[in-house]
Design a protein around this motif. Structure first.
Motif: not given
Ligand SMILES: Cc1ncc(COP(=O)(O)O)c(C=O)c1O
Length: 454
Positions: A162-169
């Protein structure tokens, strides 16, 4: 008067109050900080409408999670689920079952090119997991390329793609995923000023990414045919054909993620059919049975299926091809064909929703761009048309956005919202009158967004 679920308004209100109380006590919600939540209760639904806990009717321009392509409570799908429940509720995946066989045939007949083998999953994320696993085993390579501004699901591989902030954590940097920029002219990474330039430069960027990552290490490129949650950026002419060519040149598997864009949403059975390109694998879910029972899957090309002719495929699920879910798919696909629902989505987009949204953009300075096709549209809301500063920051929200969405809801319209965007994603069954009713409410709500401009 009773609601579509047969309850009186008073009984529905009492039931909703109890459900809300129990929800706040015991239900743990997705993607959310739990303490601040005040979720909406839905007690009933019919066609393009839902009813909230206070008995208000709302036009559902969200299709829930962009999944009720056939509308709510389609009688033929409800009847098929009831019939299947009375006949045979569940079978283990190794056994043959009529509902699963027929669903696989109906899907295979609608996929582009020669994709004719279906592996069923429980939803979209696990479809993506399995598509990537198939690609890795087929190629003997590990790396997967995915674009920024994308969503592929909440499970481990899918969320890392996924390329959105939900990936970050969730991203430990160990997933074997490399991200690149896809085409998005309105916020071009390539300083392009035309769709043709954007397409060509995005392809050059992808070609360079492949060269520098090492073509022999890359198992797959995964792309939403039309990225959904990330902003409904319809790819420019030539882009997906260029990706196909790069994949062919380097022996890379092309996975088209059609979980949101598939099954009529863009006015074609599969969104990639708008671009005349055939991928190697297609992931689907949502619209395949409108989410009446959880179902997803992977449509597989003969070449990739053949990899597992004499070698076991190392993956499976207890509910692969569950009879209730696949019976719902058979009824959904059959009704969509008989009632020309995909054609309706194309026509409503071309004749009513697209022109209606463009007309709103002429009067509302908060609309930076209108884009989409079929019943799959985004309004990019901005503080300033010249600078294109978004009305909410990337990954966040703002009072301007929440007040605009609340104004729409108070006037009877349920929207799909992401950051600074409003998505107009009603059921594919939407009528012209309903679409116009929603556009009129949107017109009022956008005055609230305009009010926040400097
Ligand atoms: C393009 C895409 N892929 C995958 C998923 C994940 O599907 P699910 O939520 O059914 O796991 C979604 C969900 O919105 C999606 O839009």
């Amino acid at each position: 008067m009773t609601l579509p679920n047969g309850l009186t308004p008073d009984a529905a209100r009492a039931q909703a109050a109890r459900a809300y109380e129990l929800d706040r006590k015991h239900v743990f919600h997705s993607w959310s900080a739990q303490a601040a939540l005040t979720p909406m209760t839905i007690t009933a639904a019919q066609g393009s409408y839902v009813w909230d806990g206070d008995g208000n009717r709302l036009l559902d321009f969200s299709s829930q999670m962009v999944n009720t392509n056939i509308g709510h409570q389609h009688p033929k799908v409800v009847a098929a689920i009831q019939e299947q429940a009375a006949t045979l509720c569940t079978v283990a995946p190794p056994h043959v079952n009529a509902a699963r066989s027929e669903a696989a045939r109906l899907i295979s007949e609608r996929t582009p090119g020669d994709l004719d083998r279906i592996f069923f999953t429980n939803g979209g994320a696990d479809a993506v997991e399995h598509a990537v696993r198939m690609a890795r085993l087929h190629t003997g390579r590990h790396k997967v390329l995915a674009r920024y501004r994308s969503y592929h699901g909440g499970t481990d591989t899918a969320v890392n793609l996924t390329g959105d902030p939900r990936r970050w954590p969730n991203d430990l940097g160990t997933s074997g995923v490399v991200h690149f920029f896809g085409p998005f002219l309105y916020r071009s990474q390539f300083h392009a000023s035309t769709e043709a330039e954007e397409s060509q430069r995005a392809l050059e960027h992808l070609e360079q990414t492949i060269a520098f990552e090492g073509p022999g290490t890359i198992a797959a490129i995964i792309l939403e045919s039309v990225p959904g949650t990330a902003g409904i950026m319809v790819p420019p002419p030539g882009y997906l054909a260029g990706v196909r060519e790069l994949c062919d040149r380097h022996g890379i598997v092309f996975i088209a993620d059609e979980v949101m864009a598939g099954f009529g949403r863009t006015g074609q059975w599969f969104a990639i059919q708008n671009f005349d390109v055939v991928p190697d694998l297609i992931t689907f879910a949502k619209g395949v049975n409108s989410g009446y029972v959880p179902l997803g899957g992977v449509a597989i090309s003969p070449r990739i299926a053949a990899t597992f002719d004499d070698r076991a495929y190392p993956g499976g699920l207890t509910y692969s091809g569950h009879p209730l879910a696949t019976a719902a798919a058979v009824a959904t696909i059959t009704a969509m064909s008989q009632e020309r629902i995909v054609e309706n989505a194309a026509e409503m987009g071309e004749r009513v929703i697209g022109p209606g949204l463009r007309e709103l953009a002429e009067r509302h300075p908060s609309i930076g761009e209108v884009r989409g096709l079929g019943v799959f549209w985004a309004l990019e809301l901005v503080r300033d048309r010249a600078t294109r500063e978004p009305l909410a920051p990337y990954g966040g929200t703002s009072p301007a956005m929440t007040e605009t969405v609340a104004a729409a809801k108070a006037a009877g319209l349920l929207m799909f919202v992401n950051f600074n965007r409003l998505h107009v994603v009603p059921p594919c069954t939407i009528s012209e009158a309903e679409a116009k009713e929603g556009l009129a409410i949107l017109d009022q709500a956008l005055a609230v967004a305009d009010g926040h401009l400097g």
